[in-house]
Structures are given as structure tokens and as C-alpha cells.
Motif scaffolding. Sequence first.
Motif, PDB file in Angstrom:
ATOM      1  N   SER A  13      27.292  51.816  33.525  1.00 28.29           N
ATOM      2  CA  SER A  13      27.838  52.701  34.559  1.00 28.29           C
ATOM      3  C   SER A  13      28.062  51.870  35.812  1.00 28.29           C
ATOM      4  CB  SER A  13      26.879  53.856  34.863  1.00 28.29           C
ATOM      5  OG  SER A  13      26.726  54.696  33.738  1.00 28.29           O
ATOM      6  N   MET A  14      29.288  51.842  36.290  1.00 27.45           N
ATOM      7  CA  MET A  14      29.605  51.114  37.520  1.00 27.45           C
ATOM      8  C   MET A  14      30.939  51.605  38.077  1.00 27.45           C
ATOM      9  SD  MET A  14      30.491  47.394  35.783  1.00 27.45           S
ATOM     10  CE  MET A  14      30.890  46.605  37.323  1.00 27.45           C
ATOM     11  N   GLU A  15      31.139  51.373  39.374  1.00 30.92           N
ATOM     12  CA  GLU A  15      32.357  51.805  40.045  1.00 30.92           C
ATOM     13  C   GLU A  15      32.867  50.673  40.928  1.00 30.92           C
ATOM     14  OE1 GLU A  15      33.911  55.588  42.760  1.00 30.92           O
ATOM     15  OE2 GLU A  15      31.856  55.538  41.952  1.00 30.92           O
ATOM     16  N   PHE A  16      34.180  50.479  40.977  1.00 29.37           N
ATOM     17  CA  PHE A  16      34.752  49.398  41.777  1.00 29.37           C
ATOM     18  C   PHE A  16      36.105  49.847  42.329  1.00 29.37           C
ATOM     19  CE2 PHE A  16      34.311  48.597  37.249  1.00 29.37           C
ATOM     20  CZ  PHE A  16      35.597  48.852  36.784  1.00 29.37           C
ATOM     21  N   ASN A  17      36.375  49.417  43.551  1.00 26.38           N
ATOM     22  CA  ASN A  17      37.607  49.812  44.233  1.00 26.38           C
ATOM     23  C   ASN A  17      38.299  48.586  44.810  1.00 26.38           C
ATOM     24  OD1 ASN A  17      39.637  51.265  45.475  1.00 26.38           O
ATOM     25  ND2 ASN A  17      38.408  51.707  47.305  1.00 26.38           N
ATOM     26  N   ASN A  18      39.381  48.179  44.188  1.00 28.84           N
ATOM     27  CA  ASN A  18      40.188  47.035  44.638  1.00 28.84           C
ATOM     28  C   ASN A  18      39.336  45.765  44.787  1.00 28.84           C
ATOM     29  OD1 ASN A  18      42.753  46.045  45.263  1.00 28.84           O
ATOM     30  ND2 ASN A  18      42.357  46.175  47.456  1.00 28.84           N
ATOM     31  N   GLU A  19      38.441  45.545  43.829  1.00 32.31           N
ATOM     32  CA  GLU A  19      37.575  44.358  43.857  1.00 32.31           C
ATOM     33  C   GLU A  19      38.175  43.251  42.999  1.00 32.31           C
ATOM     34  OE1 GLU A  19      33.335  44.543  43.504  1.00 32.31           O
ATOM     35  OE2 GLU A  19      33.321  46.686  43.939  1.00 32.31           O
ATOM     36  N   ARG A  20      37.910  42.020  43.392  1.00 33.44           N
ATOM     37  CA  ARG A  20      38.420  40.885  42.622  1.00 33.44           C
ATOM     38  C   ARG A  20      37.714  40.834  41.276  1.00 33.44           C
ATOM     39  NH1 ARG A  20      37.181  35.993  45.396  1.00 33.44           N
ATOM     40  NH2 ARG A  20      38.851  34.941  44.291  1.00 33.44           N
ATOM     41  N   MET A  21      38.472  40.495  40.247  1.00 30.95           N
ATOM     42  CA  MET A  21      37.935  40.518  38.886  1.00 30.95           C
ATOM     43  C   MET A  21      36.718  39.608  38.694  1.00 30.95           C
ATOM     44  SD  MET A  21      39.941  40.200  35.238  1.00 30.95           S
ATOM     45  CE  MET A  21      40.786  41.771  35.411  1.00 30.95           C
ATOM     46  N   PRO A  22      36.690  38.378  39.248  1.00 28.66           N
ATOM     47  CA  PRO A  22      35.487  37.561  39.085  1.00 28.66           C
ATOM     48  C   PRO A  22      34.229  38.256  39.603  1.00 28.66           C
ATOM     49  CG  PRO A  22      37.282  36.215  39.926  1.00 28.66           C
ATOM     50  CD  PRO A  22      37.759  37.625  39.972  1.00 28.66           C
ATOM     51  N   SER A  23      34.362  38.993  40.726  1.00 30.53           N
ATOM     52  CA  SER A  23      33.226  39.717  41.287  1.00 30.53           C
ATOM     53  C   SER A  23      32.778  40.850  40.373  1.00 30.53           C
ATOM     54  CB  SER A  23      33.594  40.249  42.679  1.00 30.53           C
ATOM     55  OG  SER A  23      32.566  41.056  43.190  1.00 30.53           O
ATOM     56  N   VAL A  24      33.741  41.533  39.765  1.00 29.33           N
ATOM     57  CA  VAL A  24      33.422  42.638  38.851  1.00 29.33           C
ATOM     58  C   VAL A  24      32.681  42.106  37.622  1.00 29.33           C
ATOM     59  CG1 VAL A  24      34.395  44.460  37.392  1.00 29.33           C
ATOM     60  CG2 VAL A  24      35.354  44.026  39.662  1.00 29.33           C
ATOM     61  N   PHE A  25      33.135  40.975  37.096  1.00 28.86           N
ATOM     62  CA  PHE A  25      32.458  40.382  35.941  1.00 28.86           C
ATOM     63  C   PHE A  25      31.016  39.988  36.284  1.00 28.86           C
ATOM     64  CE2 PHE A  25      36.728  39.135  33.946  1.00 28.86           C
ATOM     65  CZ  PHE A  25      36.667  40.193  33.052  1.00 28.86           C
TER      66      PHE A  25
END
Length: 335
Positions: A13-25
Amino acid sequence: MAEAQTGPKKQISMEFNNERMPSVFKQLEKISGYKILFTYEDVKKYTVTGKIQNKPIEEALKIIIGKRPLEYHIENQFITISVKNAQAPKIFSVTGTVLSEEDGLPLIGATIMVKGSQNGVLTDIDGNFRIENVASNSILQFSYIGMNPKELVAQPKMNVSLSANVQTLSEVVVTGMQKMDKRLFTGATTKISAEDAKLDGMADVSRALEGRAAGVSVQNVSGTFGTAPKIRVRGATSIYGSSKPLWVVDGVIMEDVAEVGADELSSGDAETLISSAIAGLNADDIESFQILKDGSATSIYGARAMAGVIVVTTKKGKSGTNKINYTGEFTMRLK
């Protein structure tokens, strides 16, 4: 397209808004317990917006990747992200040696990092290193103090030579009596170039040090124009004695024209106008300031240096093209 094998089934479970993909990984790596390997250049241009609610790792990856030309491969505790239709990278350990290109000697404590990750190691006393879990498409960064860094594609066996950074090695410390390599100087020092410190219209060049070096205090204790400021390099080193730093210009110790205490500086008396050891020194003639902050300066100049030393190096002629610099001031008063 994804290839998945058995692994721990944990709901994500996680949420992200216009975040860079490396940070999301990186966030997914912490939440899922998997080690996610990717080439930074492949994913840095993508941003991700979305929400994952109680999804398995495979579904979470599909949401993050979306319709982008990327794919994932899960093997045990590792997830590899690669460009679509590219061959899935292999995971292996990299071993090797880091040497100096100049003399071939091993570099102790050289840093090897996988670009875009926190995975890295240092070389041992023989210059050898071993770094685990590296993807075949990863870039390894090799760096060492005083050497030019290198970036190379990861291979199972690597022997790397680093060349000396001439600009870094050529830095010297001027103590007034001698010039020495910055690496061999053990004291605390700060160098300020004339370009960084120059203040047009200042009658006393010592004011140019204000706010330029950590630990150096320049206080304006009088409103009289041209009055020498109170300068402290090592703080108040004496209750009754002088706490003023020693000034050295081109190896010559400059004594104060008039001995004025800190209390007298704020009096506004005309004598304070000439109390500075470098009063009248043209700011355009200065090449650099070297501030010697610690007690090692006393080994060169004796007890007078207990409050610190400020070494001024003036400009000298150089062979080559002639240069002329002009500085002028113009004032107009209306009656």
C-alpha cells in the motif's frame, strides 16, 4: 511483460503524486523487502502518479511502470527493472583492484558505488574490493581523493586505474614563510581569493574578510569612516592582552602603527584610523588571504601568533600578454 518467480507474498500500500520513478522504487524497496535493481539512466526521465492499495508486488510494479517501455523480472529477493525487449540483466558479484595510474600502487580506501543506488564498498589495504548483487547493466563509479573519478559498466572482474587530479594536487597553503602541498599541511586554514573578498570603496581591506571564513569574526565597533574593525580569528585568547591576529604581507610581519585596544576602537578617536597593520594597502594589489586558525601558527611566528595569523599574498607580474586594470570612483553633490 514481466517474469515472476516465487517470493514472499506481501500486500503493498503506497501513494505517490508526480514523484520521480527512482524515488518511487526506493520507497517500494523499503515497504516490500525486495532489493530493486535498475539503471538510473533508464528510469530518471519518468514521473509517477497513483495509488496502490493492498496489492501484491507484481500488481504494484505494473501500476508504477504503467505503459512505459519498461519491464520487471523477479528472482528470489531481487527485482530487476530493464528496458522492454532488452535482455534481462544478470546479477553477479564484482571483484577487482583499484590502482594508481601513476605508479601502479594500490589505492587504499577508494570508493566503488553502483550508480543510482546506495550499494557501495571501499578497497582494502591491497586495493582489492568485492561488491555483491550487481546487475550486468549497472554503472560502477570509482573515486578517490586527489584522483579523477571513473564510471565503467559492471563486469565480474575489474582492474581499474585512476589518474591524478592535477588541479587538486597543485593546491598549496601559504604560511608566510613557505608554500607547502595542502595535503601535507596539518593545521586549520582557510584561503580567500581577492575576487571573492574585494569590496570597492573600503578604506580598510581587513573589512573584506567579514563573513568570508568560518570562525573569523569582523566587528564594526565604531561609526567613524575608515576605522579599523575588531577582528578575532581564535576568539578572545587573553583577558588583558591583545587578541588581534598577526598580519603577514608577502612574508613580512606587519606591526600595528598604533596600539589600540578593543575598547578604544569604539571611541571614534582619529588615532584608530591608522591602528590597522595593513592600513593603506591597496585592495587591487591583493591576490589572496590565507587565514591560519589553529595553534600550529605559533611554531612559525611564536607567541604573537596565538590569536591566529592572516597571511596576505600580493599580485606579482606574469609573463605573457600585458593587462591593465582601472578602478575609479565618481561622486557628485547637489547644493
